[in-house]
Design a protein around this motif. Structure first.
Motif, PDB file in Angstrom:
ATOM      1  N   UNK A 154      40.160   4.340 -35.488  1.00  0.00           N
ATOM      2  CA  UNK A 154      40.020   3.781 -34.038  1.00  0.00           C
ATOM      3  C   UNK A 154      40.364   4.906 -33.204  1.00  0.00           C
ATOM      4  N   UNK A 155      41.505   5.702 -33.160  1.00  0.00           N
ATOM      5  CA  UNK A 155      41.672   6.679 -32.292  1.00  0.00           C
ATOM      6  C   UNK A 155      40.579   7.971 -32.538  1.00  0.00           C
ATOM      7  N   UNK A 156      40.095   8.277 -33.658  1.00  0.00           N
ATOM      8  CA  UNK A 156      38.961   9.045 -33.618  1.00  0.00           C
ATOM      9  C   UNK A 156      37.665   8.366 -33.022  1.00  0.00           C
ATOM     10  N   UNK A 157      37.566   7.490 -32.781  1.00  0.00           N
ATOM     11  CA  UNK A 157      36.184   6.647 -32.151  1.00  0.00           C
ATOM     12  C   UNK A 157      36.524   6.668 -30.672  1.00  0.00           C
ATOM     13  N   UNK A 158      37.369   7.242 -30.141  1.00  0.00           N
ATOM     14  CA  UNK A 158      37.712   7.286 -28.516  1.00  0.00           C
ATOM     15  C   UNK A 158      37.822   8.793 -28.141  1.00  0.00           C
ATOM     16  N   UNK A 159      37.042   9.519 -27.861  1.00  0.00           N
ATOM     17  CA  UNK A 159      36.896  10.941 -27.581  1.00  0.00           C
ATOM     18  C   UNK A 159      37.474  11.295 -26.444  1.00  0.00           C
ATOM     19  N   UNK A 160      37.549  10.035 -25.510  1.00  0.00           N
ATOM     20  CA  UNK A 160      37.814  10.325 -23.799  1.00  0.00           C
ATOM     21  C   UNK A 160      39.550  10.319 -23.724  1.00  0.00           C
ATOM     22  N   UNK A 161      39.877   9.301 -24.668  1.00  0.00           N
ATOM     23  CA  UNK A 161      41.575   9.371 -24.848  1.00  0.00           C
ATOM     24  C   UNK A 161      42.190   9.999 -25.697  1.00  0.00           C
TER      25      UNK A 161
ATOM     26  N   UNK B   9      41.748  15.601 -29.150  1.00  0.00           N
ATOM     27  CA  UNK B   9      41.840  16.348 -30.437  1.00  0.00           C
ATOM     28  C   UNK B   9      41.346  15.676 -31.671  1.00  0.00           C
ATOM     29  N   UNK B  10      41.360  14.471 -31.563  1.00  0.00           N
ATOM     30  CA  UNK B  10      40.698  13.673 -32.673  1.00  0.00           C
ATOM     31  C   UNK B  10      39.064  13.318 -32.533  1.00  0.00           C
ATOM     32  N   UNK B  11      38.546  13.719 -31.475  1.00  0.00           N
ATOM     33  CA  UNK B  11      37.079  13.517 -31.264  1.00  0.00           C
ATOM     34  C   UNK B  11      36.193  14.267 -32.210  1.00  0.00           C
ATOM     35  N   UNK B  12      36.732  15.594 -32.691  1.00  0.00           N
ATOM     36  CA  UNK B  12      36.166  16.313 -33.644  1.00  0.00           C
ATOM     37  C   UNK B  12      36.048  15.519 -34.983  1.00  0.00           C
TER      38      UNK B  12
ATOM     39  N   UNK C 286      51.132  10.062 -27.821  1.00  0.00           N
ATOM     40  CA  UNK C 286      50.384   9.391 -28.422  1.00  0.00           C
ATOM     41  C   UNK C 286      50.364  10.327 -29.847  1.00  0.00           C
ATOM     42  N   UNK C 287      49.762  11.598 -29.925  1.00  0.00           N
ATOM     43  CA  UNK C 287      49.758  12.433 -30.969  1.00  0.00           C
ATOM     44  C   UNK C 287      51.031  12.547 -31.772  1.00  0.00           C
TER      45      UNK C 287
END
Length: 140
Positions: free
Chosen positions: A17-24, A27-30, A98-99
């Motif tokens: 779910x965190x990876x699905x939110x590139x704006x928030x 670092x997990x967007x990749x 958060x990270x």
């Protein structure tokens, strides 16, 4: 599905779910793009609430795991990670918190898995040592 896997499944779901939110979570967007989660971009507002719900499920699963193996370190790490995440969302938004919270949740989930593995091995060996098979077959 057994309830003892609740924290593990919720941890994987929270990372997705965190990876699905590139704006928030830039670092997990990749990771999200590599997994093909960019189709969830229109639902980014909803995914934040899904992420928070999964963090709560991780904490509940950690409590259940604690009741099974009675090791406090994973529960404390999980509580600290959850508090960091909710502090960052509701009091002062800082992505680094958060990270850090996600990292603590991941470490706590791994420790819970290892503790449950040890605990299950102890139960199996203690049961198998107590079983003695004595078979006597008499033919008529």
């Amino acid at each position: 599905m057994k309830i003892r896997f609740l924290d593990k499944i919720a941890a994987i779901g929270a990372l997705l779910a965190a990876s699905a939110c590139p704006a928030c979570f830039p670092l997990l967007a990749v990771v999200g793009s590599a997994l093909g989660l960019s189709f969830l971009r229109p639902y980014e507002g909803v995914m934040i609430y899904v992420f928070q719900a999964l963090v709560l499920l991780i904490f509940i699963g950690s409590i259940v795991s604690f009741l099974n193996h009675r090791k406090g370190i994973p529960l404390l790490l999980n509580a600290a990670g959850s508090l960091l995440i909710f502090f960052a969302f509701y009091i002062k938004f800082m992505p680094i918190l958060i990270y850090a919270g996600l990292s603590l949740l991941l470490v706590a989930t791994i420790l819970n898995f290892l503790e449950e593995k040890k605990c299950n091995q102890c139960k199996i060996t203690s049961v198998s040592k107590g079983v003695i098979l004595k078979s006597k077959i008499k033919c008529p």
